[in-house]
Design an enzyme around this catalytic site. Structure first.
Site, PDB file in Angstrom:
ATOM      1  CG  HIS A 261      -1.861   1.213   1.148  1.00  0.00           C
ATOM      2  ND1 HIS A 261      -2.996   1.250   0.363  1.00  0.00           N
ATOM      3  CD2 HIS A 261      -1.768   2.450   1.716  1.00  0.00           C
ATOM      4  CE1 HIS A 261      -3.569   2.441   0.475  1.00  0.00           C
ATOM      5  NE2 HIS A 261      -2.840   3.185   1.290  1.00  0.00           N
ATOM      6  CG  ASP A 265      -0.475   5.702   0.109  1.00  0.00           C
ATOM      7  OD1 ASP A 265      -1.578   5.717  -0.466  1.00  0.00           O
ATOM      8  OD2 ASP A 265      -0.344   5.501   1.335  1.00  0.00           O
ATOM      9  CG  HIS A 288       0.568  10.751   2.082  1.00  0.00           C
ATOM     10  ND1 HIS A 288       0.360  10.221   0.827  1.00  0.00           N
ATOM     11  CD2 HIS A 288      -0.198  10.029   2.923  1.00  0.00           C
ATOM     12  CE1 HIS A 288      -0.514   9.225   0.919  1.00  0.00           C
ATOM     13  NE2 HIS A 288      -0.859   9.083   2.177  1.00  0.00           N
ATOM     14  CG  HIS A 366      -0.852  17.705 -44.908  1.00  0.00           C
ATOM     15  ND1 HIS A 366      -0.874  18.006 -43.592  1.00  0.00           N
ATOM     16  CD2 HIS A 366      -0.537  16.378 -44.984  1.00  0.00           C
ATOM     17  CE1 HIS A 366      -0.571  16.939 -42.868  1.00  0.00           C
ATOM     18  NE2 HIS A 366      -0.361  15.934 -43.702  1.00  0.00           N
TER      19      HIS A 366
END
EC number: 4.2.1.59
Length: 465
Positions: A261, A265, A288, A366
């Site tokens: 996990h 994160d 974090h 084009h």
């Protein structure tokens, strides 16, 4: 890894309670155009403001990553972003009618399932990878946290966590290919320790926390009265501790689910750099705050690389070669002489300018009504710029021809339109040997790369032809 950009085929919605705010919200993933990236939209607020998923918009890191822009905030974005990165989806608008994405089961798997059900759509543009150019690192010595990004032509992530806990111990998790994310990482749920629970409640966090959307690790002996108190906090009739030390007999999906996990994160937080990455990411005890600080260092390196690579063009300065000197050096003539100026020329590099106007003869045929400069002519213009560089290595350039031998790693990043000024930069990859030159070239419009390629050419004396 996918080379083309992708979005989803149709909108898809997931609903549920937010982990920290406790507010029920509906979150809808909406298909988005090329180069849109990830953006959140608070459709419950006046004006329906949009918040870019950008590390510069991070405003809070209390147990999750919160971003804010245009007076609107979105909490706990990392699990949502990790799902998008893990599925190699580049362009999505994420509409929310609340302040926080649903926590679902505490992992990314429900987002992955919903996005997969919506289906993926390949888009006609290449992914704008940022390739880690050299080692980038972040350290927090006090917390024994260290993160590093190393050059690699792929995206690999390895995480180590160590909480001095008899239950978790030291754990490692890694993926060697982003395609492993869906099965190996996406199902891994968020977790916390028992001793953190009451503190989180007191901080007005985890209002939506539940034993169904988080793993609670019990790393000490717990008395019955404390279990009863926890049951009251969690609004449960009863809670128990399993012998392995997980509250309420929750079964782990992997032995190292907490480490996996943390890897999830990290992938979600690094999505905030704004571009898909190529590199080897190594992380010891990430969180974090460290992830975001690390992402800021990567984004800084990204911006510095962009500034370093983009040549500066001042139209007021006299060019090294004007159109007359270019015509005296190259054999090309109208309508095939495709560069207007040379603004820099030395032994190893050259920079040329092409002003694209609606009067170009190729626009007649084009894409009439939607004029776009043909990619093959961008390559030709770059080759002519490189030809100036190659001819600069011989004493009498007027007596030589240059011929294209090959093109490799050619990428078209953005459309070139009438009114654009293209800056071509070519650099020798090695000294010219036996009349063979190898170069790397980039084309810029408005400071952004629109095309790049590696080219090889041959120098031949005219009387030998």
């Amino acid at each position: 890894m996918n080379e083309k950009q992708h979005t989803i085929k149709a909108p898809v919605t997931v609903s549920g309670i937010g982990l920290h705010t406790g507010v029920v919200a509906n979150m809808t993933f909406v298909p988005a155009p090329i180069n849109h990236g990830y953006k959140f939209q608070r459709i419950d607020l006046e004006g329906q403001p949009i918040i870019d998923a950008d590390v510069d918009n991070v405003v809070d890191l209390s147990r999750g990553t919160t971003i804010e822009q245009n007076g609107a905030r979105v909490n706990t974005v990392e699990h949502t972003l990790a799902a998008l990165v893990g599925l190699q989806i580049d362009n999505v608008l994420i509409q929310l009618d609340g302040p926080e994405p649903p926590i679902m089961d505490g992992s990314s798997i429900d987002f992955v399932k919903a996005l997969s059900e919506a289906g993926f759509e390949e888009q006609n543009a290449l992914r704008n990878f940022f390739e880690i150019p050299q080692g980038i690192s972040f350290k927090d010595a006090g917390r024994e946290v260290e993160l590093a990004a190393l050059p690699l032509d792929d995206y690999r992530v390895t995480v180590m966590v160590d909480y001095n806990s008899p239950v978790l111990g030291s754990q490692h998790a890694s993926i060697t290919d982003i395609s492993q994310f869906e099965e190996q990482i996406a199902p891994c749920r968020t977790f916390c320790f028992l001793h953190e629970l009451e503190m989180l409640f007191k901080q007005n966090l985890i209002k939506g926390g539940d034993l169904d959307n988080a793993i609670v690790v019990v790393d000490r002996v717990v008395q019955d009265d404390e279990l009863n108190h926890l049951a009251t906090l969690l609004n449960k009739p009863k809670v128990e501790v399993k012998k392995e030390g997980i509250l309420n007999n929750t079964e782990l999906r992997f032995k190292n689910e907490p480490a996996r996990h943390k890897l999830l994160d990290l992938i979600g937080d690094l999505a905030l750099v704004g571009r898909p990455l190529k590199g080897q990411i190594l992380a010891a005890r990430p969180g974090h705050a460290a992830n975001v600080a690390f992402a800021k260092k990567i984004k800084k390196a990204m911006n510095e690389a962009a500034i370093k690579n983009v040549p500066v063009y001042d139209p007021k300065r006299e060019p090294v070669m004007d159109i007359n000197k270019i015509a005296a050096t190259l054999p090309h003539r109208y309508p095939f002489l495709l560069i207007d100026k040379i603004i820099h020329l030395d032994e190893n590099t050259v920079t040329g300018i092409k002003n694209v106007t609606m009067n170009e003869p190729f626009f007649q045929g084009h894409f009439p009504g939607n004029p776009v400069m043909p990619g093959v002519l961008q390559i030709e213009a770059m080759a002519q710029t490189g030809g100036i560089l190659v001819l600069n290595t011989v004493p009498d350039p007027e007596n030589y021809w240059t011929y294209f031998l090959g093109i490799e790693k050619c990428r078209f990043r953005k459309k070139v339109l009438p009114g654009d000024t293209i800056i071509f930069k070519c650099e020798l990859l090695a000294p010219v040997k036996r009349g063979i030159a190898k170069m790397v070239g980039q084309a810029f419009v408005g400071g952004k790369v629109v095309m790049e390629a590696e080219m090889s050419a041959s120098i031949v004396r005219k009387e030998n032809v």
